[in-house]
Design a protein around this motif. Structure first.
Motif, PDB file in Angstrom:
ATOM      1  N   MET A  15       0.829  -1.215   0.000  1.00 35.69           N
ATOM      2  CA  MET A  15       0.000   0.000   0.000  1.00 35.69           C
ATOM      3  C   MET A  15       0.862   1.262   0.000  1.00 35.69           C
ATOM      4  O   MET A  15       0.590   2.197  -0.748  1.00 35.69           O
ATOM      5  CB  MET A  15      -0.926  -0.002   1.227  1.00 35.69           C
ATOM      6  N   VAL A  16       1.880   1.280   0.831  1.00 32.99           N
ATOM      7  CA  VAL A  16       2.777   2.444   0.887  1.00 32.99           C
ATOM      8  C   VAL A  16       3.477   2.628  -0.452  1.00 32.99           C
ATOM      9  O   VAL A  16       3.591   3.748  -0.965  1.00 32.99           O
ATOM     10  CB  VAL A  16       3.781   2.299   2.048  1.00 32.99           C
ATOM     11  N   SER A  17       3.939   1.542  -1.069  1.00 28.57           N
ATOM     12  CA  SER A  17       4.608   1.640  -2.371  1.00 28.57           C
ATOM     13  C   SER A  17       3.651   2.147  -3.439  1.00 28.57           C
ATOM     14  O   SER A  17       4.009   3.017  -4.239  1.00 28.57           O
ATOM     15  CB  SER A  17       5.150   0.304  -2.833  1.00 28.57           C
ATOM     16  N   LEU A  18       2.432   1.614  -3.472  1.00 31.40           N
ATOM     17  CA  LEU A  18       1.465   2.055  -4.482  1.00 31.40           C
ATOM     18  C   LEU A  18       1.069   3.525  -4.298  1.00 31.40           C
ATOM     19  O   LEU A  18       0.950   4.265  -5.271  1.00 31.40           O
ATOM     20  CB  LEU A  18       0.233   1.153  -4.451  1.00 31.40           C
ATOM     21  N   VAL A  19       0.897   3.946  -3.057  1.00 29.37           N
ATOM     22  CA  VAL A  19       0.576   5.356  -2.795  1.00 29.37           C
ATOM     23  C   VAL A  19       1.739   6.243  -3.221  1.00 29.37           C
ATOM     24  O   VAL A  19       1.544   7.305  -3.823  1.00 29.37           O
ATOM     25  CB  VAL A  19       0.202   5.561  -1.308  1.00 29.37           C
ATOM     26  N   ALA A  20       2.966   5.837  -2.945  1.00 31.62           N
ATOM     27  CA  ALA A  20       4.140   6.623  -3.338  1.00 31.62           C
ATOM     28  C   ALA A  20       4.247   6.725  -4.860  1.00 31.62           C
ATOM     29  O   ALA A  20       4.530   7.794  -5.410  1.00 31.62           O
ATOM     30  CB  ALA A  20       5.407   6.006  -2.757  1.00 31.62           C
ATOM     31  N   LEU A  22       1.744   6.360  -7.049  1.00 26.38           N
ATOM     32  CA  LEU A  22       0.617   7.168  -7.511  1.00 26.38           C
ATOM     33  C   LEU A  22       0.873   8.657  -7.262  1.00 26.38           C
ATOM     34  O   LEU A  22       0.610   9.501  -8.121  1.00 26.38           O
ATOM     35  CB  LEU A  22      -0.677   6.725  -6.818  1.00 26.38           C
ATOM     36  N   TYR A  23       1.410   8.986  -6.104  1.00 30.72           N
ATOM     37  CA  TYR A  23       1.733  10.387  -5.786  1.00 30.72           C
ATOM     38  C   TYR A  23       2.780  10.932  -6.757  1.00 30.72           C
ATOM     39  O   TYR A  23       2.649  12.053  -7.255  1.00 30.72           O
ATOM     40  CB  TYR A  23       2.239  10.486  -4.347  1.00 30.72           C
ATOM     41  N   SER A  24       3.811  10.158  -7.045  1.00 33.74           N
ATOM     42  CA  SER A  24       4.870  10.614  -7.958  1.00 33.74           C
ATOM     43  C   SER A  24       4.332  10.858  -9.361  1.00 33.74           C
ATOM     44  O   SER A  24       4.635  11.885  -9.981  1.00 33.74           O
ATOM     45  CB  SER A  24       5.989   9.581  -8.024  1.00 33.74           C
TER      46      SER A  24
END
Length: 102
Positions: A15-20, A22-24
């Motif tokens: 989840m943290v990787s996907l959010v990072a 997506l944010y980038s």
């Protein structure tokens, strides 16, 4: 390490990787859009400023040409430019009317 802990850690890390990611991606695409928008706005404001400056210079040119004619008349009245009538009102213009001299 228990299976439950490993699964929870794996899901949290995903989840943290996907959010990072997506944010980038969102940040990069939005920054490009805002950069383009800002450049277009700057060009539009520059065109407006150029138009206003051109209009002001045109008005100033018109005003100064009016004042320049007044300066010649004032110089004639002060006796500094006695040739003003002959330079401003040539005889050839009066010959059309039948006048030959002042």
């Amino acid at each position: 390490m228990k299976l439950r802990t490993r699964t929870l850690l794996s899901v949290a890390l995903s989840m943290v990787s996907l959010v990072a990611i997506l944010y980038s991606v969102a940040r990069v695409s939005m920054m490009q859009s805002f950069t383009t928008l800002e450049a277009d706005d700057t060009r539009q404001n520059l065109a407006r400023a150029t138009a206003v400056l051109t209009d002001d210079l045109s008005t100033l040119d018109h005003t100064t040409s009016d004042y320049a004619a007044w300066d010649d008349t004032c110089a004639f009245l002060e006796g500094k430019n006695p040739n003003l009538p002959t330079s401003e009102f040539p005889i050839s213009g009066f010959r059309v009317c039948g006048l030959t001299s002042f």
